[in-house]
Design a protein around this motif. Structure first.
Motif, short mmCIF file in Angstrom:
data_model
loop_
_atom_site.label_atom_id
_atom_site.label_comp_id
_atom_site.label_asym_id
_atom_site.label_seq_id
_atom_site.Cartn_x
_atom_site.Cartn_y
_atom_site.Cartn_z
N ARG A 56 -7.20 7.10 -8.58
CA ARG A 56 -5.94 7.06 -8.34
C ARG A 56 -6.45 7.19 -10.04
O ARG A 56 -6.78 8.47 -10.41
N THR A 115 -3.36 10.42 -4.77
CA THR A 115 -3.02 9.04 -3.48
C THR A 115 -3.62 8.79 -2.55
O THR A 115 -4.23 8.80 -1.75
N LYS A 116 -3.23 10.45 -1.89
CA LYS A 116 -3.25 11.46 -0.64
C LYS A 116 -4.61 11.08 -0.94
O LYS A 116 -5.22 11.46 0.20
N SER A 135 -0.68 7.03 4.42
CA SER A 135 -1.07 7.16 5.99
C SER A 135 -0.53 5.61 7.01
O SER A 135 0.04 5.01 6.33
N ARG A 183 1.05 -1.20 0.19
CA ARG A 183 0.56 0.53 -0.13
C ARG A 183 0.63 1.13 0.00
O ARG A 183 1.16 2.32 -0.77
N GLY A 241 -7.08 9.42 -1.60
CA GLY A 241 -7.41 7.80 -2.51
C GLY A 241 -7.96 7.33 -3.40
O GLY A 241 -9.12 6.51 -3.64
N ASP A 246 0.22 5.18 -0.65
CA ASP A 246 -0.46 5.78 0.49
C ASP A 246 0.23 5.87 1.76
O ASP A 246 1.28 5.12 2.41
#
Lengths: 505, 131
Positions: free
Chosen positions: A482, A477-478, A243, A236, A480, A241
C-alpha cells in the motif's frame, strides 16, 4: 421438466481474446458440476409440495376409514335392534305363549342384515367374534325354529320347553352382548381416528410454518453468502487488486457465470493497466533523457579528449602513458555502456515476472537513474538503507518505475535548494517501507483525496498526464502493498509498504 | 611578459589531465581542479585571466563559480563547459557574463581555439606555436 436445463454441463466456450493469458480457461471454475439457484428453489418447493400431498392423502384415507367404521357400527346397531326385538318376542312367548312367529321373523331379519354386509364388515370386525356371533344367531334361530315346529304340532312338553328356553336365553344374551360390544368398539375406534384427524392439521400447520421459515433462511443464506462475497471481492478490485475472483463453492450456479464475467473483466483491466504502465514508462524515459544525455556526454567527452591526446601527442608519449590513456578509453566506454544499459533495462518491455529482489539495491539503481535528472534540476538526491533487509518478491521493472515516478514527481515539486531523500527501512509487520521525501511545494489539501486517481493532475495542461501516481498505486497494489502520503508545504513524503518474503504484510 | 593564468575546473579528472598539456603549449600557466569549492577558494586568493568551468558538479554549480569570478576579477574570461546544453542554461550563463560556452563532447582543439580567442580579446598575442 428438463433436468438438463438446470444441471448444465460445464460450459466450454470462452470469449475470443487476443491475449494468450486470457484464453486459458480456469479449470477450477469449469470442472465443477452445475447446481443453479433456480433448480435449488424448485427443489425446495417440490419437497414442500410432496409433503403436503402426503399429508392430504393421509387425511383422505383416514376420513374414508372413519366412514367405514361408522357404517359398520350402524350395521351392527341395526342387527342389534333386530336381535333385541327377537328377544322381546321370545320373552313374550315364554310368558304369554304369543309372538313366536314374530321372534322368528326378527331373527331372520337380523341374520340377513349381517349376511348382506358380511364382506364390508369382515375388514373392520374381529373375524372370530363375527363368526361367533354368526354361529350364535344361527343356533338361536335354529332353537326358535325347533320351538316353532313343536308349537305347531301342539305338543310342547314343559321339560323340553324349559330346556330350549335356557339355551335360547343363553345364545340370545351372547348375540346381543357381543353385537353391542362390537358396535361400541367400532364407534370408539371411529372417534379416536376423528381425534387424530382433528389434531393432524394443527400439527402440520406448525410444522409447515417452521419448514417454510427454515427454507427461507436457508435459501436466502445461499443467495446472500455469494452475494456478500462478491461485494467483498469488488471492493478488493476497486482498491486495485486485479487477481481473479475464486468462489469456494462446490457447484456452478448463476454466481459462477457472474464471477466468470468479472474475471474476464479483470483480465481486460490488467491488460489495460499493463499497457498504461508501459506507456507511462516511455514518458518517464523522455523526462530522463536530459539527465542521461548529460551523464553520457561525460564519458564520451573523456573518450574524445583522450583519443585526441593520443593522436596529437603520438610521438611524444611514453609506452606507459599510452597504455594508461587506452585504459582510460576502455574504462570510459564501459561507463557509457553501463549508463545506456541502466536506461535500457528500465525501458525494455517485458512480461511481468515476480522474482526475489533486494529492494534496497533496486531503489539505489533507480536513484542513480534519476540522479542525472536531479543534476539538471540542480537538486540533490540522498539515498539511505537499513542494513540486512529481507528480500521481497516483485517485478523489478515495475517497482523501478513506481519509484522513478515518485522521484520525478518530487523533482517537479522542488524549487531552488531542492532536496530529495529516498530511504529503505523495515516497515510494520515484517514488511519493508520505501520513503520518498522532498522539500517542495507540497500537495494542496483539496487535491489529496484524488492524487491516485487516473487523469488527475495539478500540473498545467500539457505537462502532466495525471497517470503517474495512478500507475504507482496500481503497481504497489499488485505487489500486495500500500502507499500513503503526507504533505505540507516544504515536506511531502510518500511511503510505499511492501510485504517481504519473510512475512506477508 | 605576463603569462596567461588559466584555471580549469571539471569534476571529471580526465578533462584536466588531457587538456592541461595542450593549454600549457599555448603558453598558459594552468591549474586544474575537480572540486568547485576548492577552485572558488583559489579564485578568491589568486587572479586568473581565463577560467574554464564545467556547469554540473555535485558540490556547487559552474554558474556559482562564474559569479565568484565576476565578483573578484570582472575582466577575466569565463568559458563554460556543459554536458547537456539547453537554451535556458546558455542564456543564463551568457546573462551572467560568461565569455563563451562549449558542449561536451568537444575536441581539445575546439577548446584551444576558444582560449586563443579569449587571449586575443585580453590583448595577449597568441603564441606562434599554437595550431
Amino acid at each position: 421438466m428438463n433436468i438438463g436445463q438446470f444441471l448444465r454441463l460445464p460450459a466450454t466456450r470462452l470469449p475470443p481474446s487476443s491475449l494468450p493469458s486470457t484464453s486459458a480457461a480456469d479449470p477450477k471454475e469449469e470442472g465443477r458440476p452445475a447446481f443453479v439457484f433456480r433448480f435449488q428453489i424448485i427443489l425446495a418447493f417440490a419437497a414442500i409440495f410432496i409433503l403436503s400431498v402426503a399429508i392430504i392423502a393421509g387425511a383422505i384415507l383416514t376420513v374414508h376409514k372413519v366412514e367405514q367404521l361408522l357404517l359398520a357400527s350402524q350395521t351392527w346397531q341395526s342387527f342389534l335392534f333386530e336381535a333385541e326385538q327377537a328377544r322381546r318376542w321370545e320373552k313374550n312367548f315364554f310368558l304369554y305363549g304369543t309372538n313366536l312367529k314374530d321372534a322368528l321373523e326378527a331373527t331372520q331379519k337380523a341374520k340377513i342384515t349381517l349376511l348382506k354386509n358380511l364382506a364390508s364388515l369382515q375388514k373392520l370386525t374381529d373375524p372370530r367374534k363375527q363368526e361367533e356371533i354368526l354361529l350364535h344367531i344361527e343356533k338361536y334361530n335354529q332353537l326358535l325354529e325347533d320351538l316353532f315346529s313343536l308349537a305347531q304340532q301342539g305338543r310342547v312338553a314343559e321339560p323340553i320347553k324349559d330346556e330350549i328356553e335356557i339355551s335360547l336365553r343363553r345364545y340370545g344374551a351372547l348375540v346381543v352382548d357381543d353385537a353391542a360390544e362390537v358396535s361400541h368398539r367400532q364407534s370408539i375406534e371411529a372417534l379416536s381416528w376423528l381425534d387424530i384427524l382433528k389434531k393432524v392439521p394443527l400439527y402440520y400447520l406448525l410444522f409447515h410454518f417452521l419448514l417454510v421459515l427454515w427454507l427461507t433462511r436457508f435459501l436466502s443464506h445461499r443467495f446472500m453468502r455469494p452475494l456478500n462475497e462478491l461485494v467483498r471481492q469488488t471492493q478488493r478490485i476497486a482498491r486495485g487488486d486485479f487477481s481473479p475472483v475464486h468462489s469456494g463453492r462446490r457447484y456452478r450456479d448463476e454466481f459462477t457465470t457472474m464471477e466468470e464475467a468479472i474475471n474476464r473483466m479483470l483480465r481486460e483491466l490488467e491488460t489495460r493497466q499493463h499497457s498504461l504502465i508501459e506507456a507511462h514508462k516511455l514518458r518517464a524515459v523522455g523526462i530522463l533523457t536530459a539527465g542521461v544525455a548529460h551523464e553520457l556526454n561525460n564519458p564520451l567527452n573523456n573518450i574524445m579528449l583522450t583519443a585526441h591526446a593520443l593522436l596529437e601527442e603520438a610521438g611524444e608519449l611514453s609506452r606507459e602513458e599510452v597504455v594508461e590513456m587506452v585504459k582510460d578509453i576502455v574504462a570510459e566506454t564501459e561507463r557509457s555502456r553501463a549508463i545506456v544499459r541502466n536506461l535500457l533495462d528500465f525501458t525494455r518491455e517485458s512480461e511481468s515476472i515476480m522474482e526475489p529482489l533486494q529492494l534496497e539495491k533496486l531503489v539505489e539503481e533507480t536513484v542513480r537513474l534519476a540522479r542525472n535528472q536531479a543534476k539538471v534540476k540542480r537538486a540533490l538526491i540522498s539515498f539511505e538503507a537499513e542494513p540486512n533487509l529481507p528480500r521481497i518478491s516483485g517485478d523489478r521493472q515495475q517497482l523501478k518505475q513506481a519509484l522513478l515516478n515518485l522521484i520525478l514527481n518530487a523533482l517537479d515539486a522542488i524549487g531552488e535548494e531542492g532536496r530529495i531523500r529516498v530511504a529503505v527501512r523495515r516497515g510494520t509487520a515484517g514488511g519493508l517501507a520505501v520513503e520518498v521525501e522532498d522539500n517542495g511545494c507540497g500537495i494542496p489539501p483539496q487535491a489529496m483525496p484524488n492524487i491516485f486517481d487516473p487523469f488527475f493532475t495539478t500540473k498545467p495542461v500539457g505537462q502532466g498526464t495525471g497517470l503517474g501516481l495512478a500507475v504507482v498505486h496500481g503497481i504497489v497494489t499488485k505487489h500486495g502493498g500500500r502507499i500513503q502520503v503526507q504533505s505540507r508545504p516544504g515536506c511531502t513524503r510518500f511511503e510505499i509498504f511492501l510485504p517481504s518474503m519473510e512475512t506477508p504484510l | 611578459m605576463h603569462t596567461v593564468q588559466v584555471l580549469l575546473l571539471d569534476d571529471e579528472p580526465i578533462v584536466g589531465q588531457r587538456l592541461k598539456g595542450g593549454l600549457e603549449k599555448l603558453g598558459c600557466e594552468v591549474e586544474t581542479f575537480e572540486n568547485p569549492l576548492q577552485a572558488m577558494a583559489r579564485i578568491a586568493e589568486k587572479r586568473f585571466d581565463i577560467v574554464i568551468t564545467d556547469i554540473m558538479m555535485a558540490e556547487a554549480s559552474g554558474l556559482q563559480v562564474l559569479e565568484a569570478v565576476r565578483k573578484t576579477t570582472p575582466e577575466a574570461k569565463v568559458i563554460v563547459i556543459t554536458g547537456y546544453a539547453t537554451t535556458a542554461l546558455a542564456r543564463e550563463a551568457m546573462e551572467k557574463g560568461a565569455y563563451d560556452m562549449i558542449a561536451k563532447p568537444f575536441k581539445p582543439s575546439d577548446l584551444r581555439a576558444l582560449v586563443i580567442r579569449a587571449m586575443q580579446d585580453l590583448g595577449i598575442p597568441a603564441p606562434p606555436a599554437a595550431e
